[in-house]
Scaffold this motif. Structure first.
Motif, PDB file in Angstrom:
ATOM      1  N   ILE A 177      14.179  17.920 -50.716  1.00  0.00           N
ATOM      2  CA  ILE A 177      15.606  17.780 -50.415  1.00  0.00           C
ATOM      3  C   ILE A 177      15.810  16.990 -49.130  1.00  0.00           C
ATOM      4  N   ALA A 178      14.976  17.263 -48.127  1.00  0.00           N
ATOM      5  CA  ALA A 178      15.080  16.560 -46.843  1.00  0.00           C
ATOM      6  C   ALA A 178      14.879  15.058 -47.013  1.00  0.00           C
ATOM      7  N   ILE A 179      13.852  14.713 -47.779  1.00  0.00           N
ATOM      8  CA  ILE A 179      13.563  13.288 -48.019  1.00  0.00           C
ATOM      9  C   ILE A 179      14.737  12.621 -48.751  1.00  0.00           C
ATOM     10  N   LEU A 180      15.271  13.304 -49.764  1.00  0.00           N
ATOM     11  CA  LEU A 180      16.378  12.737 -50.535  1.00  0.00           C
ATOM     12  C   LEU A 180      17.642  12.589 -49.689  1.00  0.00           C
ATOM     13  N   LEU A 181      17.926  13.575 -48.838  1.00  0.00           N
ATOM     14  CA  LEU A 181      19.141  13.517 -48.018  1.00  0.00           C
ATOM     15  C   LEU A 181      19.057  12.430 -46.956  1.00  0.00           C
ATOM     16  N   ILE A 219      14.913   3.145 -37.387  1.00  0.00           N
ATOM     17  CA  ILE A 219      13.805   3.860 -36.746  1.00  0.00           C
ATOM     18  C   ILE A 219      14.276   4.468 -35.422  1.00  0.00           C
ATOM     19  N   LYS A 220      15.087   3.702 -34.680  1.00  0.00           N
ATOM     20  CA  LYS A 220      15.654   4.228 -33.427  1.00  0.00           C
ATOM     21  C   LYS A 220      16.529   5.441 -33.706  1.00  0.00           C
ATOM     22  N   PHE A 264       8.767  14.322 -35.044  1.00  0.00           N
ATOM     23  CA  PHE A 264       9.035  12.984 -34.500  1.00  0.00           C
ATOM     24  C   PHE A 264       8.470  11.899 -35.420  1.00  0.00           C
ATOM     25  N   ILE A 265       7.229  12.088 -35.840  1.00  0.00           N
ATOM     26  CA  ILE A 265       6.576  11.097 -36.707  1.00  0.00           C
ATOM     27  C   ILE A 265       7.251  11.047 -38.077  1.00  0.00           C
ATOM     28  N   PHE A 266       7.607  12.217 -38.626  1.00  0.00           N
ATOM     29  CA  PHE A 266       8.283  12.255 -39.923  1.00  0.00           C
ATOM     30  C   PHE A 266       9.625  11.532 -39.855  1.00  0.00           C
ATOM     31  N   SER A 271      12.579   7.226 -41.992  1.00  0.00           N
ATOM     32  CA  SER A 271      13.610   6.230 -41.671  1.00  0.00           C
ATOM     33  C   SER A 271      13.125   4.826 -42.044  1.00  0.00           C
ATOM     34  N   TRP A 272      11.867   4.545 -41.746  1.00  0.00           N
ATOM     35  CA  TRP A 272      11.295   3.227 -42.056  1.00  0.00           C
ATOM     36  C   TRP A 272      11.236   2.996 -43.572  1.00  0.00           C
TER      37      TRP A 272
END
Length: 292
Positions: A177-181, A219-220, A264-266, A271-272
């Motif tokens: 869900i997080a990835i999709l949102l 990314i920012k 932070f990395i996720f 985002s990228w």
């Protein structure tokens, strides 16, 4: 007129950035909370297991020297977390406070026994090991009874297995869900600029050149969202640590660093990837398809 339009566009752009950043921050906060719960679930389970009390009652003929020696040997046992001697007078006083009346005066005698309150290490709180420990303790001739809540032990271990199973399922669902949102939020922000993307492409800009500013910008935003999520998690964990200091939630620095670093990395990676695929989609569309 142009100034008003520029201000409107600027406000619209800021609003778009804000919504994307907030979406990323909230979702990363949720993921961080889940990771924190999973990492500390064993600590919470151990806390409840080590709160289980085993009462060792001594016979009336037990000598003080025998009890003292027994307590010392018990304290050195590999399964012992703590062992506290409770005299029958202390036990009576505790019961009188709970009952609100002097039952010793009423009965004319103190029916309670001298005892030791034993708390075990979490690894030994299973039905089989508790049964073996009880048999070992009853081997002392001056020990009258060893008592503990058998149904509670069974229920605790069963619930741990059930919770672990459902937690793994919930983790997978929430991650998806997080990835999709996050992907949806970024795609909407790219959608608003689809005509700019196509215009740049029509004047000869390469796909890589067009994608670069969108990727860097998002990314920012992902990094800012991650920082906000980390700040929120830190505040929540500090509150919980003050309320439940026995859990020592903030003591494991490597684990905390791993969770915060992972957030932070996720935030950067998702985002990228979302920006890359969103811009690629509009780069591959025909001009007529941009209106649908």
């Amino acid at each position: 007129m142009s100034t008003s339009f520029d201000k409107f566009q600027k406000r619209k752009l800021i609003s778009s950035y804000f919504s994307v950043t907030l979406s990323i921050a909230l979702i990363l906060f949720l993921l961080g909370t889940l990771a924190f719960v999973i990492v500390n679930s064993q600590k919470l389970v151990n806390h409840f297991k080590e709160s289980l009390q085993v009462n060792i009652y001594f016979s009336a003929t037990a000598k003080e020297a025998e009890i003292n020696q027994f307590q010392k040997s018990l304290a050195m046992a590999e399964y012992t977390k703590s062992a506290t001697y409770v005299s029958k007078e202390e036990a009576a006083e505790k019961h009188m406070k709970e009952l609100g009346e002097n039952f010793v005066q009423y009965l004319g005698d103190n029916p309670l026994q001298n005892s030791i309150d034993l708390y075990l290490k979490a690894d030994y709180v299973t039905e089989e090991q508790l049964a073996d420990i009880a048999i070992e303790l009853k081997g002392a001739t001056f020990v009258d009874e060893v008592a503990y809540n058998i149904p509670l032990v069974s229920m605790l271990n069963d619930n741990v297995k059930t919770i672990t199973y459902y937690m793994l399922i919930a983790s997978g669902v929430i991650l998806l869900i997080a990835i999709l949102l996050i992907n949806s939020s970024i795609r909407l922000s790219i959608y608003a600029k689809r005509f700019i993307i196509k215009t740049m492409q029509m004047v000869g800009a390469t796909k890589r050149f067009i994608r670069r500013p969108f990727i860097l910008n998002n990314i920012k935003l992902g990094m800012i969202g991650a920082i906000i999520a980390i700040a929120g998690l830190t505040a929540c964990m500090s509150f919980l640590d003050k309320k439940y200091p026995n859990l020592e939630l903030l003591n494991n620095i490597p684990v905390l660093a791993g969770i915060f670093g992972g957030i932070f990395i996720f935030g950067i990676i998702i985002s990228w990837l979302s920006t890359f695929f969103a811009t690629q989609r509009y780069l591959n569309l025909r001009t007529d398809d941009l209106y649908y």
